[in-house]
Design a protein around this motif. Structure first.
Motif, PDB file in Angstrom:
ATOM      1  N   ALA A  93      37.756  25.749  41.390  1.00 31.35           N
ATOM      2  CA  ALA A  93      37.643  26.892  40.450  1.00 31.35           C
ATOM      3  C   ALA A  93      39.090  26.963  39.721  1.00 31.35           C
ATOM      4  O   ALA A  93      39.714  27.374  40.710  1.00 31.35           O
ATOM      5  CB  ALA A  93      37.104  28.060  40.927  1.00 31.35           C
ATOM      6  N   THR A  94      39.318  27.109  38.682  1.00 33.03           N
ATOM      7  CA  THR A  94      40.509  27.002  38.194  1.00 33.03           C
ATOM      8  C   THR A  94      40.296  27.483  36.515  1.00 33.03           C
ATOM      9  O   THR A  94      39.582  26.768  35.698  1.00 33.03           O
ATOM     10  CB  THR A  94      41.669  26.014  38.389  1.00 33.03           C
ATOM     11  OG1 THR A  94      43.004  26.279  37.964  1.00 33.03           O
ATOM     12  CG2 THR A  94      41.087  24.671  37.758  1.00 33.03           C
ATOM     13  N   GLY A 125      37.234  31.909  35.004  1.00 35.10           N
ATOM     14  CA  GLY A 125      38.265  32.878  34.958  1.00 35.10           C
ATOM     15  C   GLY A 125      38.443  33.216  36.498  1.00 35.10           C
ATOM     16  O   GLY A 125      38.365  32.517  37.406  1.00 35.10           O
ATOM     17  N   CYS A 126      38.732  34.701  36.482  1.00 38.53           N
ATOM     18  CA  CYS A 126      39.153  35.178  37.834  1.00 38.53           C
ATOM     19  C   CYS A 126      37.803  35.150  38.801  1.00 38.53           C
ATOM     20  O   CYS A 126      37.823  35.575  40.033  1.00 38.53           O
ATOM     21  CB  CYS A 126      39.359  36.769  37.685  1.00 38.53           C
ATOM     22  SG  CYS A 126      41.078  36.642  37.032  1.00 38.53           S
ATOM     23  N   SER A 127      36.545  35.184  38.035  1.00 33.86           N
ATOM     24  CA  SER A 127      35.352  35.120  38.831  1.00 33.86           C
ATOM     25  C   SER A 127      35.091  33.516  39.282  1.00 33.86           C
ATOM     26  O   SER A 127      34.000  33.332  40.137  1.00 33.86           O
ATOM     27  CB  SER A 127      34.057  35.694  38.039  1.00 33.86           C
ATOM     28  OG  SER A 127      34.230  36.691  37.416  1.00 33.86           O
ATOM     29  N   GLY A 128      35.978  32.740  39.046  1.00 31.02           N
ATOM     30  CA  GLY A 128      35.902  31.420  39.277  1.00 31.02           C
ATOM     31  C   GLY A 128      35.148  30.794  40.835  1.00 31.02           C
ATOM     32  O   GLY A 128      34.427  30.173  41.040  1.00 31.02           O
ATOM     33  N   PHE A 129      35.954  31.614  41.684  1.00 34.50           N
ATOM     34  CA  PHE A 129      35.513  31.212  42.953  1.00 34.50           C
ATOM     35  C   PHE A 129      34.405  31.773  43.414  1.00 34.50           C
ATOM     36  O   PHE A 129      33.612  31.004  44.054  1.00 34.50           O
ATOM     37  CB  PHE A 129      36.719  31.966  44.285  1.00 34.50           C
ATOM     38  CG  PHE A 129      36.352  31.704  45.627  1.00 34.50           C
ATOM     39  CD1 PHE A 129      36.841  30.662  46.215  1.00 34.50           C
ATOM     40  CD2 PHE A 129      35.802  32.506  46.475  1.00 34.50           C
ATOM     41  CE1 PHE A 129      36.644  29.887  47.617  1.00 34.50           C
ATOM     42  CE2 PHE A 129      35.301  32.300  47.741  1.00 34.50           C
ATOM     43  CZ  PHE A 129      35.726  31.114  48.328  1.00 34.50           C
ATOM     44  N   ASN A 295      47.794  39.097  40.343  1.00 35.32           N
ATOM     45  CA  ASN A 295      46.439  38.776  40.194  1.00 35.32           C
ATOM     46  C   ASN A 295      46.575  37.221  40.349  1.00 35.32           C
ATOM     47  O   ASN A 295      47.175  36.653  39.331  1.00 35.32           O
ATOM     48  CB  ASN A 295      46.030  39.360  38.779  1.00 35.32           C
ATOM     49  CG  ASN A 295      44.622  38.832  38.466  1.00 35.32           C
ATOM     50  OD1 ASN A 295      44.049  37.717  38.967  1.00 35.32           O
ATOM     51  ND2 ASN A 295      44.141  39.390  37.276  1.00 35.32           N
ATOM     52  N   THR A 296      45.936  36.633  41.255  1.00 42.71           N
ATOM     53  CA  THR A 296      45.862  35.104  41.336  1.00 42.71           C
ATOM     54  C   THR A 296      44.852  34.649  40.750  1.00 42.71           C
ATOM     55  O   THR A 296      44.360  33.238  40.930  1.00 42.71           O
ATOM     56  CB  THR A 296      46.132  34.713  42.822  1.00 42.71           C
ATOM     57  OG1 THR A 296      45.307  35.246  43.826  1.00 42.71           O
ATOM     58  CG2 THR A 296      47.778  35.260  43.321  1.00 42.71           C
ATOM     59  N   SER A 297      44.038  35.276  39.977  1.00 41.01           N
ATOM     60  CA  SER A 297      42.875  34.762  39.304  1.00 41.01           C
ATOM     61  C   SER A 297      41.766  33.970  40.326  1.00 41.01           C
ATOM     62  O   SER A 297      41.330  34.882  41.067  1.00 41.01           O
ATOM     63  CB  SER A 297      43.304  33.672  38.138  1.00 41.01           C
ATOM     64  OG  SER A 297      42.282  33.234  37.287  1.00 41.01           O
ATOM     65  N   ALA A 324      33.855  40.147  41.979  1.00 38.96           N
ATOM     66  CA  ALA A 324      34.886  39.575  40.875  1.00 38.96           C
ATOM     67  C   ALA A 324      34.343  39.770  39.594  1.00 38.96           C
ATOM     68  O   ALA A 324      33.180  39.856  39.122  1.00 38.96           O
ATOM     69  CB  ALA A 324      35.198  38.167  41.243  1.00 38.96           C
ATOM     70  N   PHE A 325      35.438  39.883  38.783  1.00 37.65           N
ATOM     71  CA  PHE A 325      35.351  40.176  37.091  1.00 37.65           C
ATOM     72  C   PHE A 325      36.334  39.089  36.529  1.00 37.65           C
ATOM     73  O   PHE A 325      37.620  39.238  37.057  1.00 37.65           O
ATOM     74  CB  PHE A 325      35.606  41.359  36.853  1.00 37.65           C
ATOM     75  CG  PHE A 325      35.430  41.725  35.430  1.00 37.65           C
ATOM     76  CD1 PHE A 325      34.235  41.700  34.675  1.00 37.65           C
ATOM     77  CD2 PHE A 325      36.904  41.820  34.707  1.00 37.65           C
ATOM     78  CE1 PHE A 325      34.180  41.951  33.284  1.00 37.65           C
ATOM     79  CE2 PHE A 325      36.593  41.775  33.295  1.00 37.65           C
ATOM     80  CZ  PHE A 325      35.503  42.074  32.708  1.00 37.65           C
ATOM     81  N   GLY A 326      36.287  38.752  35.441  1.00 36.89           N
ATOM     82  CA  GLY A 326      37.247  37.960  34.816  1.00 36.89           C
ATOM     83  C   GLY A 326      36.971  37.416  33.495  1.00 36.89           C
ATOM     84  O   GLY A 326      35.963  37.804  32.737  1.00 36.89           O
TER      85      GLY A 326
END
Ligand code: UT7
Length: 346
Positions: A93-94, A125-129, A295-297, A324-326
């Motif tokens: 996830a990136t 985005g930041c929800s990727g993981f 914030n490391t996304s 998470a949210f992104g």
């Protein structure tokens, strides 16, 4: 009984896909608030009081996203006591791949010698993981994979505009990884993902894709940097994380007081406080790890999860809520049950 559907899943009983190993990596270099105050019109006081961030890690000039991901992956594999050859699928996830093509997951797969594994990138985005965990869990549940290596890794400092004080104070680099298997020490008992693409322009990098290919003009206009409508994103982040956490609790028949730990995406300490307040979850139960990482996304949740586990907070049977949210806008939520292997096998 909650029906399974495309967006969410609830698993009861012992057969829950689980986290079997965890690891993370933060680059050595750091950027402090004082460093940023020498670049833009800001101050340590403003950044600390508005975000809770004191410093963030920055990948070295020769370090790409894959380099961070590889180190975190090796640590997760060692924790799982697994050989890379036992991995069936690598999901990375990136939002900051090494390059648009090939997928950075391929570079990671090769470096690890995960020779049997398929490999793909995932961008939420930041929800990727959490999107990756939703995906990995489905692969394990369906029997399509026995072991999935899931990584959240981002080098947002590479796409941060250090002339824009509204964004440059927020972001750092890092990677977190985990191995997902049928049995492990953290069972995924609930998982859901969501998206509102109508607001996608609130967090974006306008140029460099098929809509607006790179040109001298896009570089001059600084359109390769991440742009963010901070206050609107702030409001959406609080709203969506609260709603998805409430949905998760309802779906599992749980009250907020049943949750022992909340591990949210680490964007801004004020967002996390607002989420905790609305969910009526006491702040000491919320893992707030943003001060030294920023914030490391996609990396933020697995880094916070691994660091929280190392500080030995978790007790067998405790429930841990990830949320998470992104960019997208995307959001996702999982409920994990901490079940150390001795207990799982009993
Ligand atoms: O991971 C998901 C993606 N990102 C996020 O979740 C970020 C969400 N948003 C936030 O964290 C916050 O909105 C920010 C930290 C980005 C901004 O905080 P804020 O309290 O929402 O501030 P604001 O944008 O409403 O700006 C307030 C003032 C403005 O000045 P004026 O117009 O009132 O005179 C800004 O220009 O603060 C100013 N400002 C700054 N001042 C000093 C904005 N950035 C800075 C800065 N230093 N770095």
């Amino acid at each position: 009984m909650i029906p399974h559907n495309a967006r969410s899943s609830v698993t009861r009983g012992a057969a829950c896909p689980s986290i079997l190993g965890l690891g993370h990596y933060l680059p050595v270099d750091t950027i402090t608030n004082l460093d940023l105050a020498s670049l833009v019109d800001t101050s340590d006081e403003w950044i600390t009081s508005r975000t809770g961030i004191h410093s963030r890690h920055r990948a070295g000039v020769a370090e790409a996203t894959s380099d961070l991901a590889i180190i975190a992956s090796r640590r997760a594999l060692a924790d799982a006591q697994l050989d890379p050859g036992q991995i069936d699928l690598v999901i990375l996830a990136t939002a900051t791949p090494d390059a648009p093509v090939p997928a950075t997951a391929s570079t990671v797969q090769h470096a690890l010698r995960a020779d049997r594994a398929g490999a793909m990138d995932l961008n939420a985005g930041c929800s990727g993981f959490l999107y990756g965990l939703h995906t990995a869990e489905a692969f394990i549940r369906s029997g399509s994979a026995e072991h999935v290596l899931l990584i959240g890794a981002d080098t947002l400092t590479r796409v941060t505009d250090y002339k824009d004080r509204r964004t440059c104070v927020l972001f750092g680099d890092g990677a977190g990884a985990c191995v997902i298997a049928a049995k492990g020490f953290m069972q995924v008992i609930y998982s859901s993902v969501g998206c509102d693409g109508s607001q996608a322009d609130l967090i974006c990098i306008p140029a460099g894709g098929s809509r607006l290919p790179s040109s001298v003009k896009t570089i001059e206009d600084r359109q390769h940097y991440l742009q963010l409508d901070g206050s609107r994103v702030f409001r959406q982040a609080v709203r969506r994380m609260v709603e998805s956490a409430r949905e998760a609790l309802d779906a599992c028949g749980l009250a907020a007081s049943d949750i022992a730990w909340v591990i949210p995406h680490q964007a801004n300490e004020r967002i996390l406080s607002a989420v905790a307040e609305k969910l009526e979850i006491p702040i000491p139960k919320v893992v707030i790890d943003v001060a030294e990482t920023g914030n490391t996304s996609a990396a933020s949740v697995p880094i916070a999860l691994d660091r929280a586990r190392a500080s030995a907070h978790f007790e067998p049977g405790q429930l841990i809520l990830l949320v998470a949210f992104g960019a997208g806008l995307t959001w996702a939520c999982q409920i994990l049950r901490y079940a150390p292997l001795a207990e799982t096998n009993a």
